[in-house]
Design a protein around this motif. Sequence first.
Motif, PDB file in Angstrom:
ATOM      1  N   ASP A 293       0.854  -1.189   0.000  1.00 51.63           N
ATOM      2  CA  ASP A 293       0.000   0.000   0.000  1.00 51.63           C
ATOM      3  C   ASP A 293       0.889   1.239   0.000  1.00 51.63           C
ATOM      4  OD1 ASP A 293      -1.777   2.096   0.539  1.00 51.63           O
ATOM      5  OD2 ASP A 293      -3.110   0.803   1.706  1.00 51.63           O
ATOM      6  N   LYS A 294       1.170   1.767  -1.186  1.00 46.97           N
ATOM      7  CA  LYS A 294       2.073   2.912  -1.323  1.00 46.97           C
ATOM      8  C   LYS A 294       1.524   4.152  -0.611  1.00 46.97           C
ATOM      9  CE  LYS A 294       5.358   1.312  -4.106  1.00 46.97           C
ATOM     10  NZ  LYS A 294       6.803   1.344  -3.772  1.00 46.97           N
ATOM     11  N   GLU A 295       0.207   4.346  -0.690  1.00 45.25           N
ATOM     12  CA  GLU A 295      -0.385   5.520  -0.044  1.00 45.25           C
ATOM     13  C   GLU A 295      -0.205   5.454   1.467  1.00 45.25           C
ATOM     14  OE1 GLU A 295      -4.732   7.770   0.380  1.00 45.25           O
ATOM     15  OE2 GLU A 295      -4.441   6.223  -1.152  1.00 45.25           O
ATOM     16  N   GLU A 296      -0.444   4.270   2.042  1.00 43.22           N
ATOM     17  CA  GLU A 296      -0.260   4.122   3.479  1.00 43.22           C
ATOM     18  C   GLU A 296       1.209   4.243   3.857  1.00 43.22           C
ATOM     19  OE1 GLU A 296      -0.564   0.468   6.452  1.00 43.22           O
ATOM     20  OE2 GLU A 296      -2.552   1.153   5.807  1.00 43.22           O
ATOM     21  N   ASP A 298       3.406   6.161   2.434  1.00 45.78           N
ATOM     22  CA  ASP A 298       3.694   7.599   2.473  1.00 45.78           C
ATOM     23  C   ASP A 298       3.173   8.226   3.764  1.00 45.78           C
ATOM     24  OD1 ASP A 298       4.935   7.497   0.022  1.00 45.78           O
ATOM     25  OD2 ASP A 298       3.165   8.135  -1.116  1.00 45.78           O
ATOM     26  N   GLN A 299       1.987   7.800   4.204  1.00 46.35           N
ATOM     27  CA  GLN A 299       1.422   8.325   5.448  1.00 46.35           C
ATOM     28  C   GLN A 299       2.284   7.930   6.645  1.00 46.35           C
ATOM     29  OE1 GLN A 299      -2.511   6.643   5.401  1.00 46.35           O
ATOM     30  NE2 GLN A 299      -3.328   8.139   3.946  1.00 46.35           N
ATOM     31  N   ARG A 300       2.779   6.714   6.635  1.00 47.68           N
ATOM     32  CA  ARG A 300       3.626   6.250   7.737  1.00 47.68           C
ATOM     33  C   ARG A 300       4.963   6.993   7.737  1.00 47.68           C
ATOM     34  NH1 ARG A 300       2.934  -0.083   9.263  1.00 47.68           N
ATOM     35  NH2 ARG A 300       0.667  -0.132   9.357  1.00 47.68           N
ATOM     36  N   SER A 302       5.415  10.054   6.763  1.00 47.78           N
ATOM     37  CA  SER A 302       5.125  11.382   7.318  1.00 47.78           C
ATOM     38  C   SER A 302       5.000  11.311   8.830  1.00 47.78           C
ATOM     39  CB  SER A 302       3.838  11.947   6.712  1.00 47.78           C
ATOM     40  OG  SER A 302       3.982  12.153   5.322  1.00 47.78           O
ATOM     41  N   TYR A 303       4.377  10.252   9.314  1.00 47.22           N
ATOM     42  CA  TYR A 303       4.217  10.083  10.763  1.00 47.22           C
ATOM     43  C   TYR A 303       5.586   9.882  11.417  1.00 47.22           C
ATOM     44  CZ  TYR A 303       2.001   8.654  15.117  1.00 47.22           C
ATOM     45  OH  TYR A 303       1.593   8.591  16.427  1.00 47.22           O
ATOM     46  N   ASN A 311      11.493  16.641   8.417  1.00 47.96           N
ATOM     47  CA  ASN A 311      10.646  16.677   7.223  1.00 47.96           C
ATOM     48  C   ASN A 311      11.338  15.841   6.158  1.00 47.96           C
ATOM     49  OD1 ASN A 311       9.242  17.283   4.859  1.00 47.96           O
ATOM     50  ND2 ASN A 311       8.813  19.382   5.506  1.00 47.96           N
ATOM     51  N   GLN A 313      10.396  15.352   3.060  1.00 43.89           N
ATOM     52  CA  GLN A 313      10.113  15.733   1.666  1.00 43.89           C
ATOM     53  C   GLN A 313      11.421  15.969   0.906  1.00 43.89           C
ATOM     54  OE1 GLN A 313       7.462  19.067   1.531  1.00 43.89           O
ATOM     55  NE2 GLN A 313       5.663  17.859   2.044  1.00 43.89           N
TER      56      GLN A 313
END
Length: 442
Positions: A293-296, A298-300, A302-303, A311, A313
């Motif tokens: 799950d690429k979207e998850e 990315d969220q992890r 960020s967390y 950061n 990014q």
Amino acid sequence: MTGKQMKIVLQMVSGYGGEFKTWRLPEAKADAYTDMDFYVEMAQLAEKGKLHALFMADTPALVNDLTNETPMHSMDPLIAMTSVARATKHIGLVGTFSTTFNESYNLARHLKTLDVISHGRVGWNAVTTSTPATAANFGTHLKSSRERYGRAHEMIEAVQGLWGSWGEAAYLHEKEAGQFADMSKIKPIHYKGNYIQTAGPLPIPPSEQGQPPIFQAGPSSEGIRLAGRFASGVYANPFTIEEARDYRNALRESAVAHGRSADDIKVFTGFMFTIADSKEKALARRRAVLEFDKEELDQRLSYLAAMVGLNFQGIDPYQPLPKNWLKLAQPNPYDPRSPRALEVLKEGYSPVDTLAHGVINYHPVVIGTAGDVANFLQEWFEAGATDGFSIVPDLAHDGVSAFVEQVVPILQERGIFHEEYEGATLRENLGVPYQYGIRNED
């Protein structure tokens, strides 16, 4: 070496494991959720390894998105426990049942029946339940913590009263005398509390352990008080040895304050693991799960960045962070997992590999060999941080066998895990006192 031996229970989760996307791994059994034969197979494996009990958590509501991950709990712990009870002989069966969203008579009846047919191997994890979705399922709203814990005390009292309402010597079943039971020893309890009222009696004789031991899982002051009064086992989720030791000491003090021995409560620390021939192979498996799950992911990431005050990014998350970045990193003081996350980053692991170490999981996580897992368990146990562990493999399909066949022999060789069950009942195996009916606190 103290001569003491740790207790270990296996969390069954929903039949898959503690990582809810491992069901997609090639080695996973995709339909484990609905296959009770698989539950039985895992239970028999755990029994082969002399694990003390199976633990089935539960929240009577849908609490996670099932689009691409598995449920958090079994379909129904009572039915799952019953399936397993008839196919095992020694291992305990502990299920979570809410004190808020059950009635005392029904719950007492269900659990005592299962305790009798399993010959004294059942335990009750009594929780107050704080999810609004569960309240909605029962046509009500979530009560305050004070009300929920007030009801919990009464619920456990009433259930234990009902369990003891059939006298220990009342079951005669004497053919020649024509007497099935001594009714003078089977009496109503007429329990009347602020939240719970029930008459009784419950027409079920005691099991070999008398009645199921109580477990508890709330870390609050109310939870510690409830545990001190009633619990034989407590599930805990600390992240450090110091935190674990403090919590265990608080529970032991609560037991003494309620007229019990400090040793009457056994603490089980939640612990997750991935076992492989090498740490790199274990990390590779967990990276593969993250990639589902690429979207998850990315969220992890960020967390994770927020946990260490950075950061991410513009950086490659698959490469170690620059040293000058790490000098600026600070663990979030409000997240007890943050120091461990920063420690792993400073060891030279990339952000993705740091996530693969399980740094944002809600239990301590060990990724590596069977020896690595055994070392972690031994360190925490011998530090006085816990009486044992509630273990959660990333994937049950091969994780249970890996623990039983690789980790257990190491612990046994070191003398810190038993080689045979201590007795026939859950109470005997846990080393907690026999009890029948409500304990007299005077």
